[in-house]
Motif scaffolding. Structure first.
Motif, PDB file in Angstrom:
ATOM      1  N   GLU A 148       0.827  -1.209   0.000  1.00 42.77           N
ATOM      2  CA  GLU A 148       0.000   0.000   0.000  1.00 42.77           C
ATOM      3  C   GLU A 148       0.861   1.258   0.000  1.00 42.77           C
ATOM      4  O   GLU A 148       0.528   2.239  -0.673  1.00 42.77           O
ATOM      5  CB  GLU A 148      -0.943  -0.028   1.204  1.00 42.77           C
ATOM      6  N   THR A 149       1.988   1.218   0.682  1.00 44.60           N
ATOM      7  CA  THR A 149       2.916   2.349   0.650  1.00 44.60           C
ATOM      8  C   THR A 149       3.500   2.514  -0.748  1.00 44.60           C
ATOM      9  O   THR A 149       3.605   3.638  -1.251  1.00 44.60           O
ATOM     10  CB  THR A 149       4.042   2.154   1.684  1.00 44.60           C
ATOM     11  N   ASP A 150       3.868   1.406  -1.398  1.00 44.08           N
ATOM     12  CA  ASP A 150       4.384   1.470  -2.772  1.00 44.08           C
ATOM     13  C   ASP A 150       3.350   2.057  -3.725  1.00 44.08           C
ATOM     14  O   ASP A 150       3.669   2.907  -4.561  1.00 44.08           O
ATOM     15  CB  ASP A 150       4.798   0.085  -3.264  1.00 44.08           C
ATOM     16  N   ILE A 151       2.113   1.620  -3.597  1.00 45.66           N
ATOM     17  CA  ILE A 151       1.056   2.131  -4.467  1.00 45.66           C
ATOM     18  C   ILE A 151       0.818   3.617  -4.197  1.00 45.66           C
ATOM     19  O   ILE A 151       0.649   4.407  -5.128  1.00 45.66           O
ATOM     20  CB  ILE A 151      -0.234   1.305  -4.299  1.00 45.66           C
ATOM     21  N   ALA A 152       0.821   4.017  -2.929  1.00 44.77           N
ATOM     22  CA  ALA A 152       0.625   5.426  -2.590  1.00 44.77           C
ATOM     23  C   ALA A 152       1.734   6.279  -3.201  1.00 44.77           C
ATOM     24  O   ALA A 152       1.475   7.375  -3.716  1.00 44.77           O
ATOM     25  CB  ALA A 152       0.566   5.610  -1.077  1.00 44.77           C
ATOM     26  N   MET A 153       2.971   5.798  -3.173  1.00 37.55           N
ATOM     27  CA  MET A 153       4.077   6.546  -3.794  1.00 37.55           C
ATOM     28  C   MET A 153       3.878   6.638  -5.310  1.00 37.55           C
ATOM     29  O   MET A 153       4.160   7.674  -5.912  1.00 37.55           O
ATOM     30  CB  MET A 153       5.419   5.884  -3.478  1.00 37.55           C
ATOM     31  N   GLN A 154       3.395   5.568  -5.940  1.00 32.45           N
ATOM     32  CA  GLN A 154       3.128   5.619  -7.378  1.00 32.45           C
ATOM     33  C   GLN A 154       2.027   6.631  -7.692  1.00 32.45           C
ATOM     34  O   GLN A 154       2.124   7.372  -8.671  1.00 32.45           O
ATOM     35  CB  GLN A 154       2.717   4.235  -7.891  1.00 32.45           C
ATOM     36  N   VAL A 155       0.990   6.662  -6.866  1.00 28.71           N
ATOM     37  CA  VAL A 155      -0.093   7.638  -7.071  1.00 28.71           C
ATOM     38  C   VAL A 155       0.451   9.053  -6.939  1.00 28.71           C
ATOM     39  O   VAL A 155       0.131   9.929  -7.753  1.00 28.71           O
ATOM     40  CB  VAL A 155      -1.254   7.382  -6.083  1.00 28.71           C
ATOM     41  N   LEU A 156       1.298   9.292  -5.946  1.00 30.72           N
ATOM     42  CA  LEU A 156       1.880  10.631  -5.781  1.00 30.72           C
ATOM     43  C   LEU A 156       2.752  11.015  -6.972  1.00 30.72           C
ATOM     44  O   LEU A 156       2.734  12.167  -7.403  1.00 30.72           O
ATOM     45  CB  LEU A 156       2.687  10.706  -4.487  1.00 30.72           C
ATOM     46  N   ARG A 157       3.495  10.060  -7.506  1.00 30.44           N
ATOM     47  CA  ARG A 157       4.303  10.369  -8.701  1.00 30.44           C
ATOM     48  C   ARG A 157       3.411  10.689  -9.889  1.00 30.44           C
ATOM     49  O   ARG A 157       3.747  11.532 -10.721  1.00 30.44           O
ATOM     50  CB  ARG A 157       5.255   9.218  -9.011  1.00 30.44           C
ATOM     51  N   ARG A 158       2.258  10.049  -9.975  1.00 35.15           N
ATOM     52  CA  ARG A 158       1.326  10.364 -11.064  1.00 35.15           C
ATOM     53  C   ARG A 158       0.641  11.702 -10.821  1.00 35.15           C
ATOM     54  O   ARG A 158       0.334  12.418 -11.765  1.00 35.15           O
ATOM     55  CB  ARG A 158       0.314   9.237 -11.228  1.00 35.15           C
ATOM     56  N   LEU A 159       0.390  12.027  -9.567  1.00 37.48           N
ATOM     57  CA  LEU A 159      -0.175  13.345  -9.257  1.00 37.48           C
ATOM     58  C   LEU A 159       0.824  14.454  -9.570  1.00 37.48           C
ATOM     59  O   LEU A 159       0.429  15.585  -9.833  1.00 37.48           O
ATOM     60  CB  LEU A 159      -0.589  13.424  -7.790  1.00 37.48           C
ATOM     61  N   GLU A 160       2.101  14.132  -9.537  1.00 41.94           N
ATOM     62  CA  GLU A 160       3.138  15.114  -9.856  1.00 41.94           C
ATOM     63  C   GLU A 160       3.015  15.578 -11.305  1.00 41.94           C
ATOM     64  O   GLU A 160       3.368  16.710 -11.631  1.00 41.94           O
ATOM     65  CB  GLU A 160       4.504  14.491  -9.608  1.00 41.94           C
ATOM     66  N   THR A 161       2.471  14.739 -12.184  1.00 41.31           N
ATOM     67  CA  THR A 161       2.351  15.095 -13.598  1.00 41.31           C
ATOM     68  C   THR A 161       1.164  16.019 -13.866  1.00 41.31           C
ATOM     69  O   THR A 161       1.044  16.559 -14.943  1.00 41.31           O
ATOM     70  CB  THR A 161       2.196  13.829 -14.478  1.00 41.31           C
ATOM     71  N   VAL A 162       0.261  16.163 -12.882  1.00 43.65           N
ATOM     72  CA  VAL A 162      -0.923  17.011 -13.056  1.00 43.65           C
ATOM     73  C   VAL A 162      -0.468  18.466 -13.064  1.00 43.65           C
ATOM     74  O   VAL A 162       0.084  18.975 -12.105  1.00 43.65           O
ATOM     75  CB  VAL A 162      -1.945  16.767 -11.924  1.00 43.65           C
ATOM     76  N   ARG A 163      -0.693  19.132 -14.181  1.00 45.15           N
ATOM     77  CA  ARG A 163      -0.287  20.542 -14.317  1.00 45.15           C
ATOM     78  C   ARG A 163      -1.473  21.461 -14.550  1.00 45.15           C
ATOM     79  O   ARG A 163      -1.511  22.563 -14.068  1.00 45.15           O
ATOM     80  CB  ARG A 163       0.698  20.695 -15.493  1.00 45.15           C
ATOM     81  N   GLU A 164      -2.446  21.026 -15.310  1.00 43.61           N
ATOM     82  CA  GLU A 164      -3.562  21.883 -15.681  1.00 43.61           C
ATOM     83  C   GLU A 164      -4.667  21.759 -14.641  1.00 43.61           C
ATOM     84  O   GLU A 164      -5.257  20.706 -14.455  1.00 43.61           O
ATOM     85  CB  GLU A 164      -4.103  21.455 -17.045  1.00 43.61           C
ATOM     86  N   ILE A 165      -4.930  22.847 -13.946  1.00 40.59           N
ATOM     87  CA  ILE A 165      -5.967  22.824 -12.901  1.00 40.59           C
ATOM     88  C   ILE A 165      -7.046  23.824 -13.233  1.00 40.59           C
ATOM     89  O   ILE A 165      -6.818  24.909 -13.616  1.00 40.59           O
ATOM     90  CB  ILE A 165      -5.348  23.107 -11.517  1.00 40.59           C
TER      91      ILE A 165
END
Length: 165
Positions: A148-165
């Motif tokens: 679950e920690t590994d998956i949470a880190m992957q989600v955060l890395r994918r959230l890092e790509t979010v630029r357009e808000i």
């Protein structure tokens, strides 16, 4: 005696200089381009939500209402699975596979998709012995938490790509 300690300090100085230049740095959460995030769709006491909250950078505020957030992370599926992968000739369990499956989507508060619905899957092999059932259960709990920690880190890395808000 003083000369001996001076020689020891001089001998360790090049080793310390080499280690200092190796690029080692503690793992940090990635920087995110938004300030307010809402976590929705998680069950009460969800381990995945707890992992995300624990790893979230301090620059991001977690809000309760999606209307207050810039970005909404919605949990579509969160499942822990355990599958027998090997048995003895007597039918006793010898090997298991434990898995964590997490499906989510990321959108703006207005519902505009920022990250398409995605599924992340982590699995670990685990040997099993009935005489060590309690220890194996504790090991399984640790494996789930690690995944679950590994998956949470992957989600955060994918959230890092979010630029357009």
């Amino acid at each position: 005696m003083r000369r001996r300690s001076l020689l020891a300090a001089t001998a360790t100085l090049p080793a310390a200089a080499l280690l200092g230049g190796c690029g080692f740095a503690l793992r940090r959460p990635p920087p995110l381009s938004f300030e307010r995030l809402a976590l929705v769709g998680f069950a009460a006491g969800s381990p995945m939500e707890q992992a995300l909250r624990r790893l979230m950078p301090q620059t991001v505020t977690l809000v309760d209402a999606p209307q207050q957030a810039q970005v909404v992370l919605e949990s579509l599926l969160e499942r822990r699975e355990r599958v027998v992968s090997g048995t003895t000739s007597f039918g006793q369990v010898r090997d298991m596979v434990v898995r964590v499956r997490f499906r989510y989507r990321v959108s703006t508060r207005a519902g505009k998709p920022l990250v398409d619905p995605s599924e992340l899957l982590q699995y670990r092999d685990q040997s099993y012995n009935e005489t060590l059932a309690l220890a194996k259960e504790l090991e399984q709990t640790e494996l789930y938490r690690d995944m679950e920690t590994d998956i949470a880190m992957q989600v955060l890395r994918r959230l890092e790509t979010v630029r357009e808000i």
